[in-house]
Design a protein around this motif. Sequence first.
Motif, short mmCIF file in Angstrom:
data_model
loop_
_atom_site.label_atom_id
_atom_site.label_comp_id
_atom_site.label_asym_id
_atom_site.label_seq_id
_atom_site.Cartn_x
_atom_site.Cartn_y
_atom_site.Cartn_z
N ASP A 154 110.00 -75.73 -38.84
CA ASP A 154 110.03 -75.06 -37.53
C ASP A 154 111.40 -75.21 -36.87
OD1 ASP A 154 107.34 -74.78 -38.02
OD2 ASP A 154 106.66 -76.07 -36.39
N GLU A 155 112.18 -76.17 -37.35
CA GLU A 155 113.43 -76.54 -36.68
C GLU A 155 114.62 -75.73 -37.20
OE1 GLU A 155 113.52 -78.56 -34.23
OE2 GLU A 155 111.60 -79.61 -34.36
N GLY A 156 115.36 -75.12 -36.29
CA GLY A 156 116.53 -74.36 -36.69
C GLY A 156 117.57 -75.18 -37.39
N SER A 157 117.68 -76.46 -37.02
CA SER A 157 118.69 -77.32 -37.65
C SER A 157 118.43 -77.50 -39.14
CB SER A 157 118.73 -78.69 -36.95
OG SER A 157 117.43 -79.28 -36.92
N THR A 158 117.16 -77.45 -39.54
CA THR A 158 116.84 -77.54 -40.97
C THR A 158 117.45 -76.37 -41.73
OG1 THR A 158 114.78 -78.76 -40.59
CG2 THR A 158 114.96 -77.54 -42.66
N TRP A 159 117.33 -75.19 -41.17
CA TRP A 159 117.84 -73.99 -41.85
C TRP A 159 119.36 -73.90 -41.76
CZ3 TRP A 159 114.66 -72.40 -45.23
CH2 TRP A 159 113.29 -72.55 -45.02
N GLU A 160 119.96 -74.43 -40.71
CA GLU A 160 121.43 -74.52 -40.67
C GLU A 160 121.93 -75.40 -41.81
OE1 GLU A 160 123.34 -75.34 -36.85
OE2 GLU A 160 121.40 -74.95 -35.89
N ALA A 161 121.25 -76.52 -42.01
CA ALA A 161 121.64 -77.42 -43.10
C ALA A 161 121.40 -76.76 -44.46
CB ALA A 161 120.85 -78.72 -43.00
#
Length: 287
Positions: A154-161
Motif C-alpha cells: 500500500d506504501e508508495g515508498s515500497t514502489w519507489e524502492a
Amino acid sequence: MPSTRRAAALKDSAHRIRMHALDMGETQGQGYIGQALGVADILAVVYQDVLNHRADEPDWPQRDRFLLSIGHYAIALYAALAEAGVLDVGELATYGSDDSRLPMSGMASYTPGMEISGGSLGHGLGVATGMALGLRHQGSDAHVYNLLSDGELDEGSTWEAALACAHHGLDNVTAIVDVNALQADGPTEGVLRTEPVTAKWEAFGWHAVRVDGNDIEALLAAFDSLREHRGSPAVLVCDTRIGCGVPMLEAREKAHFMRVEEHEWQLAREQLTERHRTTARKEGTVR
C-alpha cells in the motif's frame, strides 16, 4: 526437485520455529502469533538453506543480509534466530519483557542478527536498495533479502524502492512478500487492492515468482531457481495462511493481533504437534 531428506529436515525446523513462537506468545498472552505461524516455513528455508551467514558471528562482513521490514513479525524472526543458533533458546522466554534484547517490535540496536529496526511499514525495501548499492560498490558478493508484507504494498515508498532497484540492476536483492491477505484494518483486498501482485512487480522490472509460502518443497525449488537469476532484482511472492499449523488459530476471525486465552496455549501446541506428526506420517518421514 529438492530431496525428500532436505525438505523433511526443514519441515522439522519450521515446526520448532512455530513452537518457539507459541512459547514466546504465551509469555505475553497475546501478539502477532498468526503471522509467526504463517511465515515459519519461509524463515526455516531462508535461515537453514539460503542465507550465507555465521551463527556465532552475526556481524560477519561477508554475510548475506536478511532485513525484516515488518517489525511486528519480530516474534517469528527471534524464533528463527534461535533455531539457527544465533540466539540461545532460553533467551526467548524474555520476549517483550523489560530490559530484554527481544522487544515486541524488531530493534537492530538490541538483537544480534536483527539488521534493521522495522515497524514503520514501507521502509524496508528502501533500506535494502541502499544496502545493496553499498555492497556492490564494495565489491561484495553478499546478497540482501527483504521480507515485507502485502500491506506494505500500500506504501508508495515500497514502489519507489522497487523502481530504484530495477533501475540500478540490483540482482543482489531478493524481496520476499508475505501475502496473508490480512492487515490491521482488515482484509488486504478491502483496504487497498494490490492484485495482481506478480504482474505489478514484473511491470516494475523485477523477476517475479509466486509460490505457496507454506509449502517447503515449493519454497526450496523457488529459491534454487532464484540463485541462478542475474540482471535484475527478484521477488518471491509467498501466499501464506495466518496461524498455519494450528487449526484453532487458522480459523480465528480476529487474527492480525491475537489474544489467546490462558488455557489455549497448550491446546495450540498439541494441535501443532499433531498436525506435524500427521503430515510426517503421510509423507513417510517420521523419525
